[in-house]
Structures are given as C-alpha cells and as structure tokens.
Motif scaffolding. Structure first.
Motif, PDB file in Angstrom:
ATOM      1  N   LEU A   1      38.541  29.200  51.963  1.00  7.31           N
ATOM      2  CA  LEU A   1      37.995  30.244  51.557  1.00  7.31           C
ATOM      3  C   LEU A   1      38.989  31.340  51.179  1.00  7.31           C
ATOM      4  O   LEU A   1      39.046  32.084  50.199  1.00  7.31           O
ATOM      5  CB  LEU A   1      36.528  30.818  52.102  1.00  7.31           C
ATOM      6  CG  LEU A   1      35.450  29.806  51.770  1.00  7.31           C
ATOM      7  CD1 LEU A   1      34.363  30.478  52.592  1.00  7.31           C
ATOM      8  CD2 LEU A   1      35.086  29.438  50.431  1.00  7.31           C
ATOM      9  N   ASP A   2      39.912  31.374  52.137  1.00  5.75           N
ATOM     10  CA  ASP A   2      40.898  32.687  51.993  1.00  5.75           C
ATOM     11  C   ASP A   2      42.025  32.006  50.879  1.00  5.75           C
ATOM     12  O   ASP A   2      42.295  33.022  50.107  1.00  5.75           O
ATOM     13  CB  ASP A   2      41.758  32.729  53.407  1.00  5.75           C
ATOM     14  CG  ASP A   2      42.789  33.814  53.457  1.00  5.75           C
ATOM     15  OD1 ASP A   2      42.549  34.899  53.071  1.00  5.75           O
ATOM     16  OD2 ASP A   2      43.763  33.652  53.993  1.00  5.75           O
ATOM     17  N   GLU A   3      42.123  30.960  50.892  1.00  8.20           N
ATOM     18  CA  GLU A   3      43.214  30.393  49.906  1.00  8.20           C
ATOM     19  C   GLU A   3      42.573  30.625  48.378  1.00  8.20           C
ATOM     20  O   GLU A   3      43.399  31.124  47.308  1.00  8.20           O
ATOM     21  CB  GLU A   3      43.380  28.951  50.070  1.00  8.20           C
ATOM     22  CG  GLU A   3      44.437  28.421  49.247  1.00  8.20           C
ATOM     23  CD  GLU A   3      44.771  26.714  49.649  1.00  8.20           C
ATOM     24  OE1 GLU A   3      43.758  26.251  49.873  1.00  8.20           O
ATOM     25  OE2 GLU A   3      45.781  26.379  49.201  1.00  8.20           O
ATOM     26  N   ALA A   4      41.291  30.420  48.285  1.00  9.02           N
ATOM     27  CA  ALA A   4      40.567  30.472  46.902  1.00  9.02           C
ATOM     28  C   ALA A   4      40.394  31.712  46.399  1.00  9.02           C
ATOM     29  O   ALA A   4      40.711  31.998  45.386  1.00  9.02           O
ATOM     30  CB  ALA A   4      39.057  29.608  47.043  1.00  9.02           C
ATOM     31  N   THR A   5      40.091  32.566  47.477  1.00  7.40           N
ATOM     32  CA  THR A   5      39.965  34.141  46.878  1.00  7.40           C
ATOM     33  C   THR A   5      41.096  34.870  46.722  1.00  7.40           C
ATOM     34  O   THR A   5      41.031  35.778  46.035  1.00  7.40           O
ATOM     35  CB  THR A   5      38.920  34.907  48.083  1.00  7.40           C
ATOM     36  OG1 THR A   5      39.836  34.771  49.316  1.00  7.40           O
ATOM     37  CG2 THR A   5      37.509  34.508  48.334  1.00  7.40           C
ATOM     38  N   ASP A   6      42.233  34.396  47.282  1.00 11.52           N
ATOM     39  CA  ASP A   6      43.397  34.917  46.915  1.00 11.52           C
ATOM     40  C   ASP A   6      43.699  34.531  45.217  1.00 11.52           C
ATOM     41  O   ASP A   6      44.289  35.621  44.777  1.00 11.52           O
ATOM     42  CB  ASP A   6      44.682  34.193  47.666  1.00 11.52           C
ATOM     43  CG  ASP A   6      45.154  34.945  48.927  1.00 11.52           C
ATOM     44  OD1 ASP A   6      44.363  35.993  48.987  1.00 11.52           O
ATOM     45  OD2 ASP A   6      45.750  34.545  49.728  1.00 11.52           O
TER      46      ASP A   6
ATOM     47  N   ILE B   1      41.117  36.716  43.522  1.00 12.59           N
ATOM     48  CA  ILE B   1      41.512  38.451  43.572  1.00 12.59           C
ATOM     49  C   ILE B   1      42.601  38.533  42.688  1.00 12.59           C
ATOM     50  O   ILE B   1      42.669  39.625  41.728  1.00 12.59           O
ATOM     51  CB  ILE B   1      41.680  38.818  44.935  1.00 12.59           C
ATOM     52  CG1 ILE B   1      42.043  40.327  44.870  1.00 12.59           C
ATOM     53  CG2 ILE B   1      43.142  38.309  45.575  1.00 12.59           C
ATOM     54  CD1 ILE B   1      40.647  41.191  44.487  1.00 12.59           C
ATOM     55  N   ASN B   2      43.669  37.524  42.369  1.00 15.71           N
ATOM     56  CA  ASN B   2      44.662  37.575  41.267  1.00 15.71           C
ATOM     57  C   ASN B   2      44.201  37.618  40.047  1.00 15.71           C
ATOM     58  O   ASN B   2      44.497  38.518  39.155  1.00 15.71           O
ATOM     59  CB  ASN B   2      45.512  36.475  41.580  1.00 15.71           C
ATOM     60  CG  ASN B   2      46.686  36.921  42.748  1.00 15.71           C
ATOM     61  OD1 ASN B   2      47.180  38.238  42.937  1.00 15.71           O
ATOM     62  ND2 ASN B   2      47.236  35.913  43.388  1.00 15.71           N
ATOM     63  N   GLN B   3      43.245  36.715  39.668  1.00 18.30           N
ATOM     64  CA  GLN B   3      42.617  36.776  38.298  1.00 18.30           C
ATOM     65  C   GLN B   3      42.017  38.169  38.055  1.00 18.30           C
ATOM     66  O   GLN B   3      42.282  38.555  37.036  1.00 18.30           O
ATOM     67  CB  GLN B   3      41.787  35.651  38.202  1.00 18.30           C
ATOM     68  CG  GLN B   3      42.379  34.167  38.234  1.00 18.30           C
ATOM     69  CD  GLN B   3      41.058  33.090  38.875  1.00 18.30           C
ATOM     70  OE1 GLN B   3      40.064  33.530  39.002  1.00 18.30           O
ATOM     71  NE2 GLN B   3      41.486  31.968  38.416  1.00 18.30           N
ATOM     72  N   LEU B   4      41.199  38.486  38.976  1.00 12.75           N
ATOM     73  CA  LEU B   4      40.235  39.988  38.636  1.00 12.75           C
ATOM     74  C   LEU B   4      41.555  41.095  38.743  1.00 12.75           C
ATOM     75  O   LEU B   4      41.017  42.063  37.770  1.00 12.75           O
ATOM     76  CB  LEU B   4      39.442  40.226  39.911  1.00 12.75           C
ATOM     77  CG  LEU B   4      38.300  39.158  39.943  1.00 12.75           C
ATOM     78  CD1 LEU B   4      37.749  39.174  41.475  1.00 12.75           C
ATOM     79  CD2 LEU B   4      37.497  38.966  38.842  1.00 12.75           C
TER      80      LEU B   4
END
Ligand code: 4NP
Length: 149
Positions: A135-140, A143-146
């Motif tokens: 989840l840390d990897e996916a949310t990185d 957050i870059n997309q957002l």
C-alpha cells in the motif's frame, strides 16, 4: 479505499494516503469503507493499528463503515483491494460513470496485472507488514498522480 471489513487493509490505505495528501499540502478528502457490515463502528484491527503506527501512520482514530451507493456521488476515485471487493462495489454501481471510478489499487503500482492486496486477517504478523509495503508503494504512485493534477 475499500476492502471487505474496513478494519485491516482499507483503513491502512486510508491512513497512509491521508498523511501523504496532508504532507503534499493538497486538499483532498480520503476515506475508507468495507463492502460488508460486520465491523461497522469498530476501530481497525489491533495488529493493523500497530503496523501503521510502527511505520508512522497511526490509524487508531478511524472507525469502520459500510460502502454505500452515495460513495459513488461523494468520491471521484474508488480504490479496491481485491477482485471480490471490486465485484461488490460494481454490484452497487448505477451507471458506467460509477463503474469508471473503480480501480484495483495495485494496478497503480503494477499496471494491468490485477494483483490483489492479500487479506491479512487470518494470517501472521508478516502479512500485515507485506500489506503495508504494497500500500505504501501504490499510494506513492497515487499521490504523484494527484499532485500533478
Ligand atoms: P479487511 O480484512 O477486509 O482487510 O478489513 C477483514 C477483516 C475482517 C473480516 C474479513 C476481512 N471478517 O470476516 O471478519
């Protein structure tokens, strides 16, 4: 962020992304829900609370709620942890627009693979750490997309 019980995977995903959103200075609402109602009102599983805290993402204040149709109106993006969660939220979709909001979260970090975040509920402690890393990897990526919107 959506899983089955909203006491293990999705509250951690919620807690991690919430903090990354705040750290990025963005004003974006992050929330989580479960497709099942068994744990409504409960705090996250103690093992997941401990895992989140150990990596700097306390989630003890979160309380489980059930995913509802109104979530399609209230949120732009709906990340599910596995295919079964995806089937369950698709069952509540009213339109193609609703369906288009739904993403398997690990497709952000592993595009097109349809990988699932394993449910750690019935396993050992390492399962919780594995979920954190996924989840840390996916949310990185998220957050870059957002941040680039
Ligand atoms: P979660 O894990 O979907 O990651 O919150 C589960 C928690 C509880 C149950 C299943 C999955 N349960 O069956 O009680």
């Amino acid at each position: 962020m959506v899983c089955l019980g909203n006491i293990c995977r999705s509250p951690l995903a919620d807690g991690i992304l919430r903090k990354k959103v705040a750290n990025a200075g963005l004003s974006i609402e992050v929330d989580s829900a479960g497709t099942a109602g068994y744990h409504v009102g409960s705090a996250p599983d103690n093992r997941m609370q401990a895992t989140g805290k150990s990596f700097g993402y306390p989630i003890n204040d979160l309380r489980a709620r059930q995913f509802e149709v109104a979530d399609y109106d209230n949120f732009d993006l709906i990340y599910v942890m596995d295919k079964s969660n995806q089937d369950n939220v698709f069952n509540l979709a009213r339109t193609q627009e609703d369906r288009s909001k739904v993403r398997m979260i690990l497709n952000e970090s592993h595009p097109g693979k349809d990988l699932e975040v394993p449910d750690p509920y019935y396993g050992g402690d390492q399962g919780f750490v594995d979920v954190f890393n996924l989840l840390d990897e996916a949310t990185d990526v998220i957050i870059n997309q957002l941040s680039n919107k």
